[in-house]
Write a protein that holds these residues in place. Sequence first.
Motif, mmCIF file in Angstrom:
data_model
loop_
_atom_site.group_PDB
_atom_site.id
_atom_site.type_symbol
_atom_site.label_atom_id
_atom_site.label_comp_id
_atom_site.label_asym_id
_atom_site.label_seq_id
_atom_site.Cartn_x
_atom_site.Cartn_y
_atom_site.Cartn_z
ATOM 1 N N UNK A 1 11.838 19.475 5.014
ATOM 2 C CA UNK A 1 12.540 19.533 6.297
ATOM 3 C C UNK A 1 12.144 18.318 7.142
ATOM 4 N N UNK A 2 12.998 17.892 8.064
ATOM 5 C CA UNK A 2 12.714 16.668 8.827
ATOM 6 C C UNK A 2 11.367 16.662 9.525
ATOM 7 N N UNK A 3 11.008 17.787 10.184
ATOM 8 C CA UNK A 3 9.741 17.795 10.905
ATOM 9 C C UNK A 3 8.547 17.779 9.950
ATOM 10 N N UNK A 4 8.682 18.446 8.808
ATOM 11 C CA UNK A 4 7.581 18.440 7.839
ATOM 12 C C UNK A 4 7.450 17.077 7.170
ATOM 13 N N UNK A 5 8.584 16.456 6.915
ATOM 14 C CA UNK A 5 8.560 15.125 6.315
ATOM 15 C C UNK A 5 7.909 14.124 7.264
ATOM 16 N N UNK A 6 8.266 14.209 8.552
ATOM 17 C CA UNK A 6 7.687 13.298 9.542
ATOM 18 C C UNK A 6 6.175 13.471 9.635
ATOM 19 N N UNK A 7 5.713 14.710 9.583
ATOM 20 C CA UNK A 7 4.277 14.968 9.663
ATOM 21 C C UNK A 7 3.545 14.398 8.446
ATOM 22 N N UNK A 8 4.140 14.527 7.278
ATOM 23 C CA UNK A 8 3.519 13.977 6.068
ATOM 24 C C UNK A 8 3.520 12.456 6.097
ATOM 25 N N UNK A 9 4.565 11.882 6.640
ATOM 26 C CA UNK A 9 4.601 10.426 6.770
ATOM 27 C C UNK A 9 3.532 9.944 7.740
ATOM 28 N N UNK A 10 3.233 10.745 8.755
ATOM 29 C CA UNK A 10 2.183 10.371 9.697
ATOM 30 C C UNK A 10 0.819 10.364 9.009
ATOM 31 N N UNK A 11 0.568 11.366 8.169
ATOM 32 C CA UNK A 11 -0.684 11.397 7.416
ATOM 33 C C UNK A 11 -0.755 10.199 6.474
ATOM 34 N N UNK A 12 0.360 9.909 5.802
ATOM 35 C CA UNK A 12 0.402 8.768 4.889
ATOM 36 C C UNK A 12 0.155 7.458 5.618
ATOM 37 N N UNK A 13 0.728 7.330 6.809
ATOM 38 C CA UNK A 13 0.550 6.102 7.584
ATOM 39 C C UNK A 13 -0.896 5.940 8.018
ATOM 40 N N UNK A 14 -1.548 7.028 8.376
ATOM 41 C CA UNK A 14 -2.957 6.957 8.756
ATOM 42 C C UNK A 14 -3.813 6.539 7.559
ATOM 43 N N UNK A 15 -3.455 7.025 6.381
ATOM 44 C CA UNK A 15 -4.148 6.614 5.158
ATOM 45 C C UNK A 15 -3.957 5.125 4.909
ATOM 46 N N UNK A 16 -2.739 4.644 5.098
ATOM 47 C CA UNK A 16 -2.451 3.217 4.916
ATOM 48 C C UNK A 16 -3.270 2.374 5.883
ATOM 49 N N UNK A 17 -3.355 2.835 7.131
ATOM 50 C CA UNK A 17 -4.122 2.090 8.141
ATOM 51 C C UNK A 17 -5.591 2.001 7.751
ATOM 52 N N UNK A 18 -6.103 3.039 7.110
ATOM 53 C CA UNK A 18 -7.518 3.065 6.755
ATOM 54 C C UNK A 18 -7.810 2.296 5.476
ATOM 55 N N UNK A 19 -6.867 2.326 4.519
ATOM 56 C CA UNK A 19 -7.148 1.767 3.197
ATOM 57 C C UNK A 19 -6.341 0.523 2.839
ATOM 58 N N UNK A 20 -5.222 0.297 3.529
ATOM 59 C CA UNK A 20 -4.337 -0.793 3.161
ATOM 60 C C UNK A 20 -3.411 -0.455 2.014
ATOM 61 N N UNK A 21 -3.487 0.783 1.520
ATOM 62 C CA UNK A 21 -2.630 1.219 0.418
ATOM 63 C C UNK A 21 -1.387 1.877 0.989
ATOM 64 N N UNK A 22 -0.243 1.305 0.722
ATOM 65 C CA UNK A 22 1.008 1.835 1.256
ATOM 66 C C UNK A 22 1.412 3.088 0.494
ATOM 67 N N UNK A 23 2.066 4.018 1.193
ATOM 68 C CA UNK A 23 2.512 5.275 0.589
ATOM 69 C C UNK A 23 3.990 5.480 0.878
ATOM 70 N N UNK A 24 4.763 5.725 -0.167
ATOM 71 C CA UNK A 24 6.161 6.109 -0.009
ATOM 72 C C UNK A 24 6.257 7.619 -0.199
ATOM 73 N N UNK A 25 6.632 8.317 0.867
ATOM 74 C CA UNK A 25 6.768 9.770 0.815
ATOM 75 C C UNK A 25 8.206 10.107 0.427
ATOM 76 N N UNK A 26 8.370 10.764 -0.708
ATOM 77 C CA UNK A 26 9.699 11.067 -1.241
ATOM 78 C C UNK A 26 9.931 12.577 -1.204
ATOM 79 N N UNK A 27 10.848 13.057 -0.366
ATOM 80 C CA UNK A 27 11.135 14.493 -0.356
ATOM 81 C C UNK A 27 11.874 14.897 -1.619
ATOM 82 N N UNK A 28 11.361 15.929 -2.298
ATOM 83 C CA UNK A 28 12.003 16.372 -3.531
ATOM 84 C C UNK A 28 11.671 17.847 -3.771
#
Length: 459
Positions: free
Chosen positions: A47-74
Amino acid sequence: MTQRFRPRLAASIAAVAAVTLLAGCTGGQAEEQAADQSVTFWTPQTTPERLAAQEAVAAAFTAETGIDVEVVPMAGADQDQALVTGAASGNVPDVILHTSTQAGAWTSQGLLDTAAASAVVATLGQETFNERAIDAVTLDGEIAAVPSDGWTHVIAYRADLLEEAGVDVPTSLSELADAAATVKDTLGITGMAFGTQAGTASATEGIQSLFQSAGCELVVDGEVLIDSAECTDAAEEFLTLRNSSVAGDFDVTSARAAYMNGDAAMLLFSTHILDELAGLDSATPPTCSECAATPTFLADHTQFITVLDEDNPAQFGAMLSYGIPTGANVEAAQKYIEYAMSTGYVDTLGVATEGRIPLRNGTADDPTEFLSAWGGLGIGPGQKMTSVELYGEDFSTAIEEGINAVSLWGMGTDDATLAGLVSSQGVLAGQIEQLYSGTSAADVTAAMRAAVEEVQAGL
């Protein structure tokens, strides 16, 4: 949260700079290094709100590690074919959030890197996880995926109505059936609402949920046991519960509606009901006569049975785990899962709190850290109130007992494939109409056994 996309931009700039510095490298080397700094993550939380929240976690991980994350809803149903197709072409994701049933199927097909997942659990500390969740993903002696979160069935009950009917809070399936029948006879309303429509998915869940709470096993070490004495007794109690309805057979939607309207004293449902009872989900508002003036009326008068029989703690539910596919970018995938299960764990659970109860209880230093944090997370679409604010401090402890008792037939054994097929094909729910038509419980469970053995013969 509002800045969740900035780290991705920074990572992209860093990637461009890296390519410039490595201009002297071959194209293949540059592509390999770029791949090492990225993770593709498939999630069934779409769902849009759940996807946005997961992307926020992924972005925080990227900021900490430099490893980019593509979140794919499936959706889970789409993951199966997509993974098989990807494995054949050598193009697989790096991390998948999936069910324990999928973990078993994919492991048997060689699609999961079980050693990589086992290493993550070891790093985080196996003792910090829900023991049954570990059992659910342990196949052939190896942990196949990293348990993340799940939901359980609970029995919501109107404490005021049970008191009015003169019945105690049930502590076994037989007591539950007696209480439901007494409520119907005394108050003239449905004793317990739950999915009973023959052949439906909700009936499948209802059968497994109630049967296993009475010690009924579907199959053990390849022997089908659904016609055992425990299962036959459970079928008789199931019929009593079904007959406690004053409105005919329910599916999951109508069962919930009956409780939300004040027409049922008890409801068998998942923990997703927590926010709805308090009027926090505008899509499913309470409709009882008292709810117009007091939107939290149902929440104020509802209590929960999270483990029906403490001598046989077996609650139906679902568990999600992180799997690392064979051929994935293992090191980056492991780092992402470790982050999502530690620094980013509370935010991950907050994606849909009422349906994402932690399967990692805490840390070595604080064994209940994540379970305690869960109770303080907002529930429902707007996350305006926490479960503790609505249902009290003891509620988190009760939920902990429930999630630690989650059990599915065949879970973590060689019988998981058969049990999964019986569930997905609605085998038992297809037989339950006989019970409603007057066939004895013993004959019905014998027919269930024959139907299960037919599925077994086809494996």
